[in-house]
Design a protein around this motif. Structure first.
Motif, PDB file in Angstrom:
ATOM      1  N   GLY A 339      13.641  -5.650   8.812  1.00 44.58           N
ATOM      2  CA  GLY A 339      14.942  -6.289   8.986  1.00 44.58           C
ATOM      3  C   GLY A 339      14.855  -7.750   9.324  1.00 44.58           C
ATOM      4  O   GLY A 339      15.661  -8.277  10.089  1.00 44.58           O
ATOM      5  N   SER A 340      13.857  -8.444   8.805  1.00 45.11           N
ATOM      6  CA  SER A 340      13.638  -9.841   9.160  1.00 45.11           C
ATOM      7  C   SER A 340      14.665 -10.768   8.527  1.00 45.11           C
ATOM      8  O   SER A 340      14.830 -11.898   8.967  1.00 45.11           O
ATOM      9  CB  SER A 340      12.244 -10.284   8.718  1.00 45.11           C
ATOM     10  OG  SER A 340      12.159 -10.272   7.303  1.00 45.11           O
ATOM     11  N   GLY A 341      15.325 -10.317   7.484  1.00 40.22           N
ATOM     12  CA  GLY A 341      16.322 -11.156   6.831  1.00 40.22           C
ATOM     13  C   GLY A 341      15.756 -12.173   5.869  1.00 40.22           C
ATOM     14  O   GLY A 341      16.480 -13.060   5.419  1.00 40.22           O
ATOM     15  N   ILE A 342      14.481 -12.075   5.532  1.00 43.79           N
ATOM     16  CA  ILE A 342      13.898 -13.018   4.578  1.00 43.79           C
ATOM     17  C   ILE A 342      14.403 -12.672   3.178  1.00 43.79           C
ATOM     18  O   ILE A 342      14.279 -11.545   2.718  1.00 43.79           O
ATOM     19  CB  ILE A 342      12.356 -12.961   4.612  1.00 43.79           C
ATOM     20  CG1 ILE A 342      11.832 -13.392   5.977  1.00 43.79           C
ATOM     21  CG2 ILE A 342      11.769 -13.872   3.534  1.00 43.79           C
ATOM     22  CD1 ILE A 342      10.336 -13.267   6.136  1.00 43.79           C
ATOM     23  N   ASP A 343      14.994 -13.666   2.516  1.00 46.15           N
ATOM     24  CA  ASP A 343      15.532 -13.441   1.174  1.00 46.15           C
ATOM     25  C   ASP A 343      14.512 -13.722   0.079  1.00 46.15           C
ATOM     26  O   ASP A 343      14.606 -13.131  -1.001  1.00 46.15           O
ATOM     27  CB  ASP A 343      16.765 -14.324   0.947  1.00 46.15           C
ATOM     28  CG  ASP A 343      17.924 -13.903   1.824  1.00 46.15           C
ATOM     29  OD1 ASP A 343      18.208 -12.702   1.883  1.00 46.15           O
ATOM     30  OD2 ASP A 343      18.538 -14.782   2.454  1.00 46.15           O
ATOM     31  N   GLY A 344      13.564 -14.615   0.330  1.00 48.30           N
ATOM     32  CA  GLY A 344      12.630 -14.896  -0.748  1.00 48.30           C
ATOM     33  C   GLY A 344      11.508 -15.828  -0.367  1.00 48.30           C
ATOM     34  O   GLY A 344      11.576 -16.565   0.626  1.00 48.30           O
ATOM     35  N   LEU A 345      10.465 -15.787  -1.186  1.00 53.79           N
ATOM     36  CA  LEU A 345       9.318 -16.677  -1.078  1.00 53.79           C
ATOM     37  C   LEU A 345       9.180 -17.415  -2.396  1.00 53.79           C
ATOM     38  O   LEU A 345       9.089 -16.787  -3.459  1.00 53.79           O
ATOM     39  CB  LEU A 345       8.046 -15.878  -0.790  1.00 53.79           C
ATOM     40  CG  LEU A 345       6.711 -16.626  -0.957  1.00 53.79           C
ATOM     41  CD1 LEU A 345       6.593 -17.756   0.074  1.00 53.79           C
ATOM     42  CD2 LEU A 345       5.529 -15.657  -0.835  1.00 53.79           C
ATOM     43  N   VAL A 346       9.163 -18.740  -2.347  1.00 51.90           N
ATOM     44  CA  VAL A 346       8.917 -19.558  -3.530  1.00 51.90           C
ATOM     45  C   VAL A 346       7.450 -19.958  -3.505  1.00 51.90           C
ATOM     46  O   VAL A 346       6.994 -20.647  -2.584  1.00 51.90           O
ATOM     47  CB  VAL A 346       9.814 -20.807  -3.556  1.00 51.90           C
ATOM     48  CG1 VAL A 346       9.560 -21.609  -4.829  1.00 51.90           C
ATOM     49  CG2 VAL A 346      11.286 -20.417  -3.468  1.00 51.90           C
ATOM     50  N   LEU A 347       6.707 -19.503  -4.491  1.00 42.84           N
ATOM     51  CA  LEU A 347       5.273 -19.748  -4.573  1.00 42.84           C
ATOM     52  C   LEU A 347       5.017 -20.752  -5.691  1.00 42.84           C
ATOM     53  O   LEU A 347       5.370 -20.510  -6.855  1.00 42.84           O
ATOM     54  CB  LEU A 347       4.544 -18.428  -4.858  1.00 42.84           C
ATOM     55  CG  LEU A 347       3.065 -18.336  -4.483  1.00 42.84           C
ATOM     56  CD1 LEU A 347       2.872 -18.482  -2.988  1.00 42.84           C
ATOM     57  CD2 LEU A 347       2.481 -17.009  -4.961  1.00 42.84           C
ATOM     58  N   ASP A 348       4.414 -21.869  -5.342  1.00 47.40           N
ATOM     59  CA  ASP A 348       4.214 -22.957  -6.300  1.00 47.40           C
ATOM     60  C   ASP A 348       2.800 -23.503  -6.143  1.00 47.40           C
ATOM     61  O   ASP A 348       2.127 -23.252  -5.142  1.00 47.40           O
ATOM     62  CB  ASP A 348       5.256 -24.063  -6.029  1.00 47.40           C
ATOM     63  CG  ASP A 348       5.197 -25.192  -7.044  1.00 47.40           C
ATOM     64  OD1 ASP A 348       4.744 -24.956  -8.180  1.00 47.40           O
ATOM     65  OD2 ASP A 348       5.595 -26.322  -6.702  1.00 47.40           O
ATOM     66  N   ALA A 349       2.355 -24.231  -7.141  1.00 40.46           N
ATOM     67  CA  ALA A 349       1.145 -25.042  -7.063  1.00 40.46           C
ATOM     68  C   ALA A 349      -0.047 -24.255  -6.506  1.00 40.46           C
ATOM     69  O   ALA A 349      -0.476 -23.264  -7.100  1.00 40.46           O
ATOM     70  CB  ALA A 349       1.434 -26.293  -6.227  1.00 40.46           C
ATOM     71  N   ASP A 350      -0.589 -24.701  -5.357  1.00 47.92           N
ATOM     72  CA  ASP A 350      -1.767 -24.050  -4.782  1.00 47.92           C
ATOM     73  C   ASP A 350      -1.497 -22.588  -4.437  1.00 47.92           C
ATOM     74  O   ASP A 350      -2.419 -21.763  -4.440  1.00 47.92           O
ATOM     75  CB  ASP A 350      -2.211 -24.786  -3.516  1.00 47.92           C
ATOM     76  CG  ASP A 350      -2.751 -26.174  -3.804  1.00 47.92           C
ATOM     77  OD1 ASP A 350      -3.033 -26.467  -4.992  1.00 47.92           O
ATOM     78  OD2 ASP A 350      -2.870 -26.978  -2.859  1.00 47.92           O
TER      79      ASP A 350
END
Length: 509
Positions: A339-350
């Motif tokens: 239930g942390s409420g994290i909506d997303g992770l944007v993973l880019d580059a490295d």
């Protein structure tokens, strides 16, 4: 919604359904298409000394015969050059019989400076390389610098992939019908189409809806109704909190660009997550963006538990290796079931490159139930590192590659480039059409990652957030123009965002 894109096979089905529904039969649709092309020729080239209409043996050629007839009736000097004859009993044969201009063999084609070419040879349905007489005509038109008006799609360009099959016309204008095709937007096809005019020939929107298209042109109509607008009672944490991971003391700038872009795109709070040895460097450059020390997985857990971030950016300037992988997996895992409420992770580059040897660890984490959305933003080189087999499949279009990668990774895939493709695991995909060459500058991609995270943090669905961010990013680059550097982008976003919010308000009234 008129931003759907239809593959050639889908367009053929739309024709069939439209004919069955009426009021136009096949020749009726063909006459409408030819009339639309003729109107463009008359409008754009009123002073042409002659118009050369090139007709293939299929329906595209049938459109061409209609064009030639209407131009002749409009007192234009017209020549018709045919590559084969339409099959008897077909609509194209009827159109040819109604054309008063005698067709000459394409092999005898000659033209003069000042004339115009109407390319009605093959259009979007071509499936094999263009060669022989058609290739010679392409060379003649290019040598004389003749303006070409293409019917549906320049002959030689694949409607499905945008690839050139053998050789292709370079059109000044392309007139297509009902909906655009992927080949109009994917490179190199987009560069060969010139100005694209979309003509209504009598195929109703309800017909297109029956096809349930899964491919779209990335324009605001696709996502504007999901663009976040703060409520009257909003406070900063209601507007979402973005955490951006920073690299070490000599590589902090990329993360700060992402953080500032996240803030400008509407996130109520943004925190730069800095290693201890870079805290002073980052503190010297930050004002409204907050700063928090993070060196270990335990630090990430503590930040998630105490500060309730909505989205993360990981990768810009962070470095390649085990720490990057661990941080990505803990963000995805921390959200699972807690239930942390994290909506997303944007993973880019490295962040992307760090998983080149262990991609399945990332993909497995992303496909777990209730895991936050994973959005990856690779350019061509990074894509090839994470999906080498897909990248090496030369028979696949960029669109097909993005779809395959998104499905495998259980992620939203932003396959960057001048013709950026955004794909979701469920098969939805959008092709961006407002790419700006000014964005080919260091740090531009870091800004894009920040915009995506900022929109995600405000509750925008991941696919729509990625599409919106790509369009906004490109539109900003186009408006700024020459002299653009990445540092200019976050502030330049403001004018574009203001117009979008105003447009959304007007649409809701």
């Amino acid at each position: 919604m008129s931003n759907e894109l239809l593959f050639p096979s889908e367009m053929a089905e739309a024709d069939r359904l439209a004919i069955a529904a009426g009021p136009f039969d096949g020749i009726g649709l063909m006459r409408n298409a030819g009339a639309a092309v003729a109107a463009v020729v008359l409008k754009r080239y009123p002073a042409a000394t002659r118009v050369h209409v090139l007709c293939g043996p299929g329906n595209n050629g049938g459109d061409g015969y209609v064009v030639a007839r209407i131009l002749r009736e409009s007192a234009v000097d017209v020549s018709v050059w045919a590559s084969g004859s339409p099959q008897g009993g077909r609509d194209a044969a009827l159109a040819a019989s109604e054309c008063p201009v005698e067709a000459r063999p394409l092999s005898d084609f000659v033209a003069e400076v000042g004339s115009v070419v109407v390319d009605a040879l093959y259009g979007a349905g071509l499936s094999k390389p263009l060669s022989g007489d058609a290739a010679k005509v392409i060379d003649i038109a290019a040598e004389l610098n003749l303006p070409v008006v293409a019917v549906d799609l320049p002959s030689g360009v694949s409607g499905e992939s945008g690839n050139v099959l053998g050789k292709a016309f370079r059109a000044r204008t392309t007139v297509t019908f009902a909906r655009k095709k992927p080949g109009h937007l994917l490179l190199p096809g987009r560069e060969l189409c010139g100005d694209i005019e979309l003509a209504d020939i009598g195929i109703d929107n309800s017909i297109v809806a029956q096809l349930q298209p899964r491919t779209f042109e990335n324009i605001p109509a696709l996502w504007l109704d999901r663009l976040p607008v703060p409520a009257v009672d909003a406070h900063k944490y209601k507007r979402g909190h973005v955490g951006v991971f920073s690299g070490g003391p000599s590589a902090t700038g990329a993360a700060r660009l992402s953080a500032l872009a996240a803030a400008r795109s509407g996130a109520g709070a943004v925190t730069l997550l800095s290693p201890a040895n870079a805290m002073q460097v980052n503190a010297a450059h930050l004002t409204s963006v907050m700063l928090h020390k993070i060196d270990t997985i335990a630090d990430v857990d503590e930040f998630v538990g105490s500060r309730r971030p909505s989205a993360f950016v990981l990768g810009p300037g962070f470095g390649i290796g085990e720490k990057t992988r661990d941080f990505a997996l803990v963000v995805l895992g921390n959200a699972h079931g807690q239930g942390s409420g994290i909506d997303g992770l944007v993973l880019d580059a490295d962040g992307i490159t760090s998983f080149r040897d262990t991609p399945d660890a990332l993909f497995e984490a992303a496909r777990r139930p209730k895991t936050p959305a994973l959005v990856m933003t690779p350019h061509e080189g990074e894509f090839a590192k994470l999906f080498p087999d897909v990248a090496g499949h030369h028979d696949l279009s960029k669109l097909a590659k993005a779809r395959a990668a998104a499905k495998r990774a259980s992620a939203i895939l932003v396959y960057k480039g001048a013709d950026t493709v955004i794909a979701a695991p469920n098969g939805r995909a959008a092709i961006n059409s407002n790419g700006a060459s000014w964005l080919a500058t260091a740090g531009s991609g870091d800004v894009l990652s920040g915009i995506i995270a900022g929109l995600l943090a405000q509750g925008m669905p991941a696919f729509e957030a990625a599409c919106a961010a790509v369009w906004i990013h490109a539109e900003t680059g186009t408006r700024f123009g020459p002299g653009l550097i990445a540092e200019d982008l976050p502030l330049a976003l403001v004018a574009v965002l203001r117009e979008l919010v105003e447009s959304r308000g007007m649409a809701a009234e």
